[in-house]
Each structure stands twice: as C-alpha cells, then as structure tokens.
Motif scaffolding. Sequence first.
Motif, PDB file in Angstrom:
ATOM      1  N   PRO A  19      51.040  42.888  35.954  1.00  0.00           N
ATOM      2  CA  PRO A  19      51.363  42.408  34.792  1.00  0.00           C
ATOM      3  C   PRO A  19      50.217  42.003  33.865  1.00  0.00           C
ATOM      4  O   PRO A  19      49.023  41.741  34.544  1.00  0.00           O
ATOM      5  N   SER A  20      50.352  41.722  32.380  1.00  0.00           N
ATOM      6  CA  SER A  20      49.390  41.462  31.542  1.00  0.00           C
ATOM      7  C   SER A  20      48.678  40.112  32.034  1.00  0.00           C
ATOM      8  O   SER A  20      49.150  39.274  32.562  1.00  0.00           O
ATOM      9  N   ASP A  30      48.278  38.141  39.631  1.00  0.00           N
ATOM     10  CA  ASP A  30      47.348  36.814  39.559  1.00  0.00           C
ATOM     11  C   ASP A  30      46.028  36.778  40.434  1.00  0.00           C
ATOM     12  O   ASP A  30      45.655  36.077  41.286  1.00  0.00           O
ATOM     13  N   GLY A  31      45.285  37.738  40.045  1.00  0.00           N
ATOM     14  CA  GLY A  31      43.886  37.872  40.646  1.00  0.00           C
ATOM     15  C   GLY A  31      43.877  38.476  42.071  1.00  0.00           C
ATOM     16  O   GLY A  31      42.684  38.300  42.518  1.00  0.00           O
ATOM     17  N   HIS A  32      45.022  38.965  42.662  1.00  0.00           N
ATOM     18  CA  HIS A  32      45.048  39.535  43.876  1.00  0.00           C
ATOM     19  C   HIS A  32      45.599  41.073  43.781  1.00  0.00           C
ATOM     20  O   HIS A  32      46.420  41.270  43.009  1.00  0.00           O
ATOM     21  N   VAL A  33      45.055  41.704  44.888  1.00  0.00           N
ATOM     22  CA  VAL A  33      45.809  43.108  45.145  1.00  0.00           C
ATOM     23  C   VAL A  33      46.964  42.489  46.073  1.00  0.00           C
ATOM     24  O   VAL A  33      46.573  42.184  47.081  1.00  0.00           O
ATOM     25  N   LEU A  92      38.747  43.845  36.879  1.00  0.00           N
ATOM     26  CA  LEU A  92      38.260  44.610  38.412  1.00  0.00           C
ATOM     27  C   LEU A  92      37.851  45.755  37.958  1.00  0.00           C
ATOM     28  O   LEU A  92      36.731  46.396  38.662  1.00  0.00           O
ATOM     29  N   LEU A  93      38.132  46.824  37.025  1.00  0.00           N
ATOM     30  CA  LEU A  93      37.312  47.794  36.488  1.00  0.00           C
ATOM     31  C   LEU A  93      35.912  47.513  36.079  1.00  0.00           C
ATOM     32  O   LEU A  93      35.184  48.188  36.479  1.00  0.00           O
ATOM     33  N   SER A  94      35.649  46.471  35.174  1.00  0.00           N
ATOM     34  CA  SER A  94      34.391  46.094  34.789  1.00  0.00           C
ATOM     35  C   SER A  94      33.592  45.511  35.890  1.00  0.00           C
ATOM     36  O   SER A  94      32.364  45.746  35.929  1.00  0.00           O
ATOM     37  N   PHE A 107      40.113  31.979  36.916  1.00  0.00           N
ATOM     38  CA  PHE A 107      39.973  32.762  37.938  1.00  0.00           C
ATOM     39  C   PHE A 107      40.366  34.040  37.582  1.00  0.00           C
ATOM     40  O   PHE A 107      41.565  34.182  37.814  1.00  0.00           O
ATOM     41  N   ALA A 108      39.783  35.037  37.365  1.00  0.00           N
ATOM     42  CA  ALA A 108      40.498  36.350  36.913  1.00  0.00           C
ATOM     43  C   ALA A 108      40.494  37.289  38.103  1.00  0.00           C
ATOM     44  O   ALA A 108      41.703  37.942  38.260  1.00  0.00           O
TER      45      ALA A 108
END
Length: 237
Positions: free
Chosen positions: A44-45, A221-224, A52-54, A24-25
């Motif tokens: 972080p990486s 980790d996939g969240h804002v 998110l940009l994509s 889950f990205a």
Amino acid sequence: MSNKIAVRVENVVKSFTGGDSRVFALKGASLEARFGEILMIVGPSGCGKTTLLSVICGTLKFEEGQITVFDKDLGTMRNGEITRFRRENIGFIFQQFNLIPTLTAVENVSIPLILQGKSRTEAEKRARAVLEQVGLGERFKSYPNQLSGGQQQRVAISRALVHEPRLIICDEPTAALDSVSGHKTLELLKASALKPDRCVIIVTHDSRIYPFADRIVQMDDGHVIGHFDDHTQIQHA
Ligand SMILES: Nc1ncnc2c1ncn2[C@@H]1O[C@H](COP(=O)(O)OP(=O)(O)OP(=O)(O)O)[C@@H](O)[C@H]1O
Ligand SMILES: [Mg+2]
C-alpha cells in the motif's frame, strides 16, 4: 533465473525526522533479489517501497541493517564511491519518466554515458542504437513533449539501459500509462533489460503487470511481509 544473489537487504531501518516527529519508513525490511529475475515489490501507499529503492541505490542513507549490491557493502562505502558505483551499475526508470524537456530523445538517452565521461559523439551513437532497439529510431530528434506517454517511457527505458547497468530499478514504471502501453513497457523491459547477469527490481501498484514478475515481495508498514513465486498468492488487504 539463477540462485545467485544480486541484491541483499537485511533488517534495514530508515527514518525521517521533520520538526519534532520521526517517521519510520523502513522498520527492519529484508529481501533478496537474484540475478536473471524480475523482482516486484508491492504494497500500500506509504509502506516504504520508494524508500527501499532509494536505500538500495545509495541515494538515501539507512540507519541500521546491511545492504549488499553485487557483493559491495553499501554501508561501508563513501559517498563518492557510491555515486561512481551507481553510475556504473544501476539504471533507473520512474513513473513520470523524468526526461529533461529541453533535450531531444537522443540527448536524454546519452546522459548516463556523458556522466561516465564518454564523448558526446560516442554517447549519441550508442544512444541512437538503443533507441532503435526500442522502436524509436525515427524519433531520436523529438523532444519529450512531442512523444506519447508510452514513447516517453521507452526513451526513459533506453536511458536506463544505455550504459548496460547490471541492476535496473523501476519505481511505478507503468502508472502513467494505459494498459496496452504498460504491457508493452514490461515486454520491452523483459526482453532488453533482463539477462542472466542482471537483475530488475520493479515497485508497482499495477496488478496488471504482476504476471511479468519472477518473484513478488509484499511490503506493509515498513516491513517485508511475504515472498511469492506466483502473483495469485498475494494477499490483498
Ligand atoms: N523525505 C521524506 N521526509 C519525511 N517523510 C518521508 C520522506 N520520504 C518518505 N517519507 C515517509 O516515509 C513513508 C514511506 O514513504 P515511501 O515514499 O517509501 O512510500 P511508498 O510505499 O513508496 O508509497 P507510494 O506507493 O505512495 O509511492 C511515508 O510515511 C512517507 O510519508
Ligand atoms: Mg513510492
């Protein structure tokens, strides 16, 4: 900066499946980008920034949530419609510039206009004018490998702006640059890309450019996990 929303991302989920595992990205990410602002996304990486940009650009589909770009609901648009919308409205700048090595500066910058169906003569005329604005008027016939990193990034910026998109998306635009060129790149973006009816979203690891942001969104980790008006408030892990 206005309070009008250019891009709204609400509870977006995106996963990738490979073999029998599923990553889950994005795990319910939400943000708003306003007209007239530079919004930076930091974290972080592997936390999901490029993903998110994509999904905002419509180059990747998402599974849950909602994304609106200039009041268009991406979730309800067909693929062809999204491609046309992207060509008209979005400009991209990448870390590695992504210039085509066999094309000159002016030919590289012409691409978005050619994709929109403009003639080559018209496209190159406009491309030269933009290259002049970024200080590369003398170098329009150079190939990418004849230019410095900072100059190549200026060609990439010209290509992102030539069709006057309302949304400019940058993924690590200064990562391959030294600090002087990185600073110049941001100054140029601020001066040429940012208008009241436009929005610039920049993903970056480069804390040297944080001061150029109007607002910063921090991801993990996939969240804002936070929105900040001032870069000094960012929580360092
Ligand atoms: N095409 C893909 N297939 C499988 N997993 C992917 C794919 N793209 C991204 N991921 C995974 O999704 C997560 C988020 O990746 P993403 O590229 O969005 O991170 P990032 O925040 O941009 O990282 P970086 O700062 O290193 O560029 C990572 O765990 C990554 O391995
Ligand atoms: Mg990335």
